[in-house]
Design an enzyme around this catalytic site. Structure first.
Site, mmCIF file in Angstrom:
data_model
loop_
_atom_site.group_PDB
_atom_site.id
_atom_site.type_symbol
_atom_site.label_atom_id
_atom_site.label_comp_id
_atom_site.label_asym_id
_atom_site.label_seq_id
_atom_site.Cartn_x
_atom_site.Cartn_y
_atom_site.Cartn_z
ATOM 1 N N ASP A 79 -18.564 -15.693 23.824
ATOM 2 C CA ASP A 79 -17.477 -16.641 23.601
ATOM 3 C C ASP A 79 -17.371 -17.696 24.696
ATOM 4 O O ASP A 79 -17.780 -17.493 25.843
ATOM 5 C CB ASP A 79 -16.139 -15.921 23.443
ATOM 6 C CG ASP A 79 -15.850 -14.925 24.560
ATOM 7 O OD1 ASP A 79 -16.797 -14.391 25.163
ATOM 8 O OD2 ASP A 79 -14.659 -14.670 24.833
ATOM 9 N N GLU A 138 -14.857 -11.771 24.941
ATOM 10 C CA GLU A 138 -14.680 -11.247 26.299
ATOM 11 C C GLU A 138 -13.491 -11.905 26.977
ATOM 12 O O GLU A 138 -12.805 -11.282 27.790
ATOM 13 C CB GLU A 138 -15.950 -11.474 27.133
ATOM 14 C CG GLU A 138 -15.967 -10.725 28.462
ATOM 15 C CD GLU A 138 -15.188 -11.404 29.575
ATOM 16 O OE1 GLU A 138 -14.579 -10.689 30.410
ATOM 17 O OE2 GLU A 138 -15.170 -12.655 29.629
#
Length: 386
Positions: A79, A138
């Site tokens: 991400d 994350e």
């Protein structure tokens, strides 16, 4: 700079190309569907099967080793961040307004893909079974690692390894802290419900602003009087909201803050004590204290047995001079969810230099691709020897 056995120029150049693609097309936490589609396509191209039963956009690959007596998990996060990227000297700037890879996850994903590519080209050398985890979210809560652990991603794994390219660690250094290496990270909202009134008549009010000062002071006693001084923690109030007048005492005040600790026990104690003090101090002044915990990540604990293996691999691969023990930090990382339940280690790879001089999450952050050969080599060595 790095002596590598398996990460040759062709593989590194391929990985850099993948990293730049991911950097140009970043996706926020939980939205990494195009990234996941590319990862899936490449794994399928390599002939590596995908495992079902895991929530999208996570991608889990499985490489069956020649012996399969041991199963090694390797993880990369996918991400990006809600940041407007700055800089005009790079041909691979983000093409998505307000979104950029400001933490190096594009490099992590490309690195693990390169290791997967190498395994597919050298299957006879890979004795262990390998679980390839390309993880979503994350940077968000709820955490992608937390979700994957609930779904059993490591049920059959013996050990897990992860890497992180670090802009605050000099290029050419590789290392970690054994034991507690990163802090827990939990946030909180507190509402102090008092009784407003005229600033000239404070005796007719229950002043939530005044009460908030007692809370903030009291929270520091949790760190200084409830925690072992050798196992520290931090409580920081980052926001105070209440009132908008010179002479009116408001009904309510809101506090926002973070709680961080370097041990599981410390995190539990700090959360419990913060909630207790909120309620008891507010009640003592005739107010109501409402405490809401926003659960984050637990402390990251690097297991000694995995650390010994990782250190041996680093020293043997790059030389004794490049291995660097690192002090624990109060940053957080959701890799901690894996290590809470499974043996493993999280390794930092330095990249600080002219090409990576800005901190993580900065609009001008960039990953120095000169560090990627070390990351690729480590992931391959972890697969072979972890």
């Amino acid at each position: 700079m790095f002596n590598t056995q398996f990460a040759d120029n062709e593989l590194v150049d391929w990985a850099i190309g993948q990293r730049r693609h991911f950097h140009m097309y970043p996706e926020l936490s939980g939205q990494e569907y195009e990234t996941a589609a590319r990862v899936k396509s490449l794994l399928e191209e390599f002939g590596i099967p995908l495992l079902d039963g895991f929530s999208a956009p996570n991608v889990i690959g499985y490489f069956k080793g020649t012996e399969g007596k041991r199963t090694i998990a390797l993880r990369a996060d996918m991400d990006a961040l809600p940041i407007v990227e700055e800089g005009e000297d790079r041909p691979y700037l983000s093409t998505v307004p307000g979104v950029m890879h400001g933490c190096g996850h594009d490099g992590h994903t490309a690195t693990l893909l390169a290791a997967a590519k190498w395994m597919s080209q050298n299957p006879e050398l890979v004795k262990n079974n390998i679980i390839l985890i390309f993880q979503s979210s994350e940077e968000a809560s709820p955490s992608g690692a937390q979700q994957l652990m609930k779904e059993g991603v490591l049920d059959k794994a013996d050990v897990i390894y992860g890497i992180h390219y670090m802009s605050n660690m000099p290029l050419g250094q590789v290392g970690f802290e054994e034991g507690y290496a990163m802090a827990s990270s939990d946030d909180f909202d507190i509402i102090i419900e008092g009784k407003g009134g005229h600033g000239g008549n404070p005796h007719e009010t229950i002043d939530p602003i005044y009460i908030s000062t007692h809370l903030i002071q009291a929270f520091q006693s949790i760190v200084s009087r409830n925690l072992n001084p050798l196992k520290s923690g931090v409580i920081s109030v980052g926001g105070i909201y209440g009132g908008d007048s010179y002479n009116v005492i408001p009904d309510k005040v809101t506090l926002k803050g973070t709680i961080r600790a370097l041990t599981f026990e410390g995190a539990k104690t700090m959360i419990e004590k913060t909630e207790q003090l909120t309620k008891s101090i507010c009640e003592g002044f005739g107010a109501k204290g409402h405490f809401t915990l926003i659960e984050g990540t637990p402390p990251l604990y690097n297991h000694p047995e995995a650390c010994k293996t990782a250190e041996k691999i680093i020293r043997k691969t790059f030389g004794d001079d490049l291995f660097t023990p690192i002090e624990a930090v109060f940053g957080a990382e959701d890799f901690s969810y894996y290590l809470k339940e499974k043996t493993g280690a999280f390794v930092n790879i330095g990249m600080q230099g002219p090409k990576s001089q800005y901190p993580h999450h900065h609009p001008k952050f960039d990953l120095d691709e000169a560090a990627m050969p070390a990351g690729i080599e480590l992931m391959i060595k972890f697969a072979l020897e972890g």
